[in-house]
Design an enzyme around this catalytic site. Structure first.
Site, PDB file in Angstrom:
ATOM      1  N   CYS A 240      43.084 -24.747  37.522  1.00  0.00           N
ATOM      2  CA  CYS A 240      43.568 -24.389  35.549  1.00  0.00           C
ATOM      3  C   CYS A 240      42.371 -23.364  35.893  1.00  0.00           C
ATOM      4  CB  CYS A 240      43.217 -25.884  35.165  1.00  0.00           C
ATOM      5  SG  CYS A 240      42.908 -25.651  33.387  1.00  0.00           S
TER       6      CYS A 240
ATOM      7  N   CYS B 238      39.478 -24.313  33.289  1.00  0.00           N
ATOM      8  CA  CYS B 238      38.890 -25.607  33.443  1.00  0.00           C
ATOM      9  C   CYS B 238      37.777 -25.140  34.395  1.00  0.00           C
ATOM     10  CB  CYS B 238      40.107 -26.977  34.132  1.00  0.00           C
ATOM     11  SG  CYS B 238      41.216 -27.212  33.230  1.00  0.00           S
ATOM     12  N   ASP B 239      37.958 -24.775  35.379  1.00  0.00           N
ATOM     13  CA  ASP B 239      37.011 -24.099  36.408  1.00  0.00           C
ATOM     14  C   ASP B 239      36.592 -22.968  36.826  1.00  0.00           C
ATOM     15  OD1 ASP B 239      38.096 -26.975  36.956  1.00  0.00           O
ATOM     16  OD2 ASP B 239      39.793 -26.690  38.533  1.00  0.00           O
TER      17      ASP B 239
END
Length: 311
Positions: free
Chosen positions: A134, A137-138
């Protein structure tokens, strides 16, 4: 009909647990089947910095433990079992887990989606330690670093372009010599000076498991078998997601990919069955949007049940 539950929730994670909180607070005494690996994809996520209320960040498993404890404190009954079969053809609905049949007036589906992965051991060992599924997300954790991303569709190109906001360079690795993404996405990616294309390459191994950090990739040319090593500080896998909907085939309407179709917020094709989280969301796939849809599904279920009683 005293053995019929008001609501059964299938699935846990950032959608299922909030659904449990809201159902419990509505005095619906929900039964929540968590699955044998409760918590969803956040259980393989190390640092979560984009969930409100945690200014210093929080570990994915820790966040899911807090979600679970809150649902239980509010009165949700959680069971660490998978659901093997459902029957939504008549009410009360039937949900089968480990050979036992459970009945419910309403059902909330929160089974999520699973990121398709490369399936190699080093990927599993380094997930959360430089390997991610992701970028949204990261990506923040890879400021000014060289990273790689595997994929060839629109999602891979979208995530590659997102990563260019943080990374110094993004190397897109694809097993063929041309992409399957839409033409407009390809044009945008090619215009981005930070994106470099690595053609005819398959990830054979991610280094270095011993250091518990991504340092390089061992790539294989599928045409010649030639091996090359490419240094990198991170690997993002963007080869798609698979919604966990197999047990609902023939019971609920699915789209072409397999996501549950919903209308009027969280309602599925069967009255009294609701869906929330990644199982019905191919677009955002974030913990906060999943939590919001879990809340919505619980409120939808509560109001639907009230309407049935007044009918």
């Amino acid at each position: 009909m005293s053995d019929v539950r008001n609501v059964i929730i299938i699935g846990s994670g950032p959608a299922g647990y909030p659904a449990g909180v809201y159902c419990a607070r509505a005095n619906l005494a929900p039964l929540l089947f968590e699955g044998v690996q409760p918590g969803g994809q956040l259980m393989i996520t190390t640092d979560v910095e984009n969930f409100p209320g945690f200014p210093e960040g929080v570990k994915g498993p820790e966040l899911m433990d807090l979600f679970k404890r809150q649902a239980e404190r509010c009165g949700a009954e959680t069971v660490p079992q998978n659901v093997d079969q459902v029957d939504f053809r008549a009410r009360p609905f039937k949900v089968v887990s480990e050979g036992k049949e459970h009945l419910a007036r309403a059902v909330i589906v929160a089974t999520g989606a699973t990121a398709r992965l490369l399936g190699i051991e080093s990927e599993r060992r380094l997930m959360g330690y430089g390997v991610s599924a992701c970028a949204t997300c990261d990506g923040f954790f890879f400021k000014d670093r060289d990273v790689c991303i595997v994929g060839g569709g629109d999602t891979a190109l979208e995530e590659a372009m997102f990563l260019t906001r943080f990374a110094r360079k993004v190397h897109l690795i694809h097993r063929r010599g041309e992409l399957r993404a839409s033409k407009i996405m390809q044009e945008r990616a090619r215009r981005n000076e930070k994106i470099d294309f690595v053609w005819h390459a398959v990830v054979e191994e991610i280094l270095d498991v011993q250091k518990k950090a991504v340092t390089a990739l061992r790539l294989k040319d599928p045409r010649t078998g030639e091996i090359a090593v490419r240094e990198t500080e991170g690997l993002f896998v963007a080869i798609g997601h698979a919604p966990n909907t197999e047990i609902f085939r023939g019971q609920l309407d699915l789209d072409d990919v397999g996501y549950l179709k919903t209308t009027r917020t969280t309602r599925t094709s069967v009255a009294g069955v609701f869906a929330c989280g990644d199982v019905m969301d191919p677009t955002w796939r974030q913990a906060i949007t999943a939590a919001g849809s879990g809340c919505a599904a619980a409120i939808d279920a509560e109001r639907w049940l009230e309407a049935q009683e007044g009918a």
